[in-house]
Write a protein that holds these residues in place. Structure first.
Motif, short mmCIF file in Angstrom:
data_model
loop_
_atom_site.label_atom_id
_atom_site.label_comp_id
_atom_site.label_asym_id
_atom_site.label_seq_id
_atom_site.Cartn_x
_atom_site.Cartn_y
_atom_site.Cartn_z
N GLU A 1 0.63 -0.83 -0.30
CA GLU A 1 0.09 0.06 0.05
C GLU A 1 1.25 1.53 -0.33
OE1 GLU A 1 -2.54 -0.10 3.11
OE2 GLU A 1 -3.95 -2.12 2.14
N ARG B 1 1.72 1.67 -3.49
CA ARG B 1 0.90 1.88 -4.84
C ARG B 1 0.02 3.37 -5.26
NH1 ARG B 1 -5.85 2.65 -2.66
NH2 ARG B 1 -4.51 4.45 -2.11
N ASP B 2 1.12 4.85 -4.48
CA ASP B 2 0.83 6.01 -5.52
C ASP B 2 1.56 6.41 -6.52
OD1 ASP B 2 -2.26 6.34 -3.85
OD2 ASP B 2 -0.82 7.67 -2.16
N ASN C 1 0.67 6.77 -10.52
CA ASN C 1 1.25 7.62 -10.56
C ASN C 1 1.87 8.10 -11.82
OD1 ASN C 1 -1.12 9.55 -8.87
ND2 ASN C 1 0.71 9.78 -6.87
#
Length: 458
Positions: free
Chosen positions: A441, A444-445, A449
């Motif tokens: 997690e 993840r970003d 992106n």
């Protein structure tokens, strides 16, 4: 046990002639208590069968190649401050020691320094309590430098409290400086100081070990491999299961504390993923607090593990008591046994007939979902596939699966994905790689992106 040199190095129990200890008697001084007593409801020592406890103590003694001449249970109604046992029982054992020509008495309990000294005087032989016996085993089994440091630190802390009774030369004194210094420090004070200095040096060396392990863990966090740790009562079959899961060749024997030093190996999961499997030292009832503290650097692998496998010898008559002992040590390490990352592995089901296996399967099915259990035989491989699938599911529960498309010429991006995620699928179409990856997690970003990733359809 002969006292250790303050500068380090464990000595084996020896006879007066300098040879290793020969004939040994193992005594189980267990409190006599009815199961209806209030204390018996919470005292694992009472719940655990006396015969099984004595058998375990004999196994500990045999683990360092001691010759067992006799083993007996000495039930007591209360613990005597001077000798632990009552006067009559002490005198009775004198006859056994003389008749069997005993050179060492192993008491399956924790003795105070005074109790140990008084028993040695009464029996005219060496006396070793449970803590000292376990320390002796650890001293012989530790192979790595780290393990040796941890055992020596635990042993010195144990020995420091027993200088009052262990050494024969402690009544001497060393002279002071000059002509007005008085008698100077006694030998016992000098020995205690030497031990204290050695303890300080060992603690500093272990801090370096902890720092090194911390760096290794940080390195592992930068790659997609998760960590699975094995814990359990000694001789529960952890090393055999470790070998079965990783195809390694770690020593596995029907012996208490067959392996001590931690081992890490790659673990292949059913759908192509990878994890790191860690084998740790086995636990035992009344595990000396000195050892829990000394081996904390090693057991930090358990603290950092994503999944913990609690391996149990479900065929043992004291399996429930052993579970409580392991849970106690886990709590000492700051791990909640009821936390979601623990999977119980009921090992050695090959020892049961089909009817009993079905009964165990029904019991396992009724377990709460937060602490599931899996029936396996590390010896035959039965149930291992289901266990691996459960490990994979548990590891995947905290990770995101994403789909993305990346230009085949973007070597840096592809390399980053391989280093920081678990690549589940990778196909080349018209100069682009269509990839399915699984990430923590925390990353993840970044993947979403940077690579326009989208959640993978379930």
């Amino acid at each position: 046990m002969e006292p250790r040199n303050p500068e380090g190095g464990a000595d084996r129990p020896r006879s007066a002639g300098g040879k290793e200890s020969g004939r040994v008697i193992v005594i189980g001084p267990y409190l006599r208590m009815r199961r209806g007593d209030p204390e018996a409801q919470t005292d694992d020592h009472v719940i655990r069968g006396s015969e099984a406890r004595l058998e375990e103590a004999v196994g500990l003694a045999r683990a360092i190649d001691l010759t067992i001449a006799d083993a007996l249970i000495a039930p007591i109604s209360q613990i005597r401050p001077a000798t632990y046992l009552g006067k009559g029982k002490v005198e009775e054992i004198v006859g056994l020691i003389t008749g069997h020509e005993i050179e060492l008495v192993v008491m399956d309990c924790a003795l105070s320094p005074i109790q140990q000294r008084n028993l040695e005087k009464a029996w005219n032989t060496k006396v070793l309590d449970r803590t000292g016996l376990i320390l002796e085993i650890f001293g012989r089994r530790a192979k790595t430098k780290e393990g040796a440091l941890q055992v020596e630190l635990a042993h010195l802390n144990y020995q420091r409290s027993r200088l009052v009774r262990s050494w024969t030369h402690l009544e001497r004194q060393r002279g002071g400086f000059g002509f007005m210094g008085g008698p100077g420090e006694t030998q016992i004070e000098a020995d205690r100081r030497l031990i204290g200095d050695r303890i300080s040096r060992l603690e500093n060396e272990l801090k370096k070990v902890q720092a090194t392990r911390r760096l290794h863990r940080e390195g592992r966090k930068r790659v997609p491999y998760r960590v699975v740790a094995l814990v359990g009562y000694t001789n529960a079959g952890k090393s055999t299961l470790f070998n079965r899961l990783t195809r390694a060749e770690v020593q596995a024997a029907d012996m208490l504390f067959a392996t001590l030093d931690p081992t890490l190996r790659a673990l292949s999961l059913p759908h192509g993923g990878k994890a790191m499997l860690s084998d740790t030292v086995g636990f035992i009832s009344n595990l000396p607090t000195q050892l829990v503290a000394a081996f904390r650097a090693t057991l930090e692998e358990v603290l950092e593990a994503d999944v913990i496998l609690h391996v149990r010898d479900i065929s043992h008559e004291d399996a429930e008591a052993q579970q409580r002992d392991v849970d106690t040590v886990l709590r000492q390490l700051g791990i909640d046994p009821d936390a979601g990352r623990i999977l119980e592995v009921w090992n050695k089901i090959d020892r049961f007939d089909p009817e009993m296996r079905e009964n165990l399967t029904n019991i396992a099915a009724r377990r709460p979902p937060e602490r599931p259990c899996f029936l396996v035989s590390a010896e035959t491989g039965e149930g291992v596939d289901a266990l691996l699938a459960a490990i994979e599911d548990r590891l995947a529960a905290t990770r995101m699966t994403l789909d993305l498309s990346i230009d085949a010429a973007d070597g840096a991006g592809i390399s980053w994905l391989h280093r920081n995620s678990e690549v589940l699928n990778k196909e080349l179409h018209d100069g682009r790689y269509d990839m399915t990856v699984r990430v923590d997690e925390t990353k993840r970003d970044i993947v979403v992106n940077r690579f326009d990733a989208v959640p993978h359809p379930l």
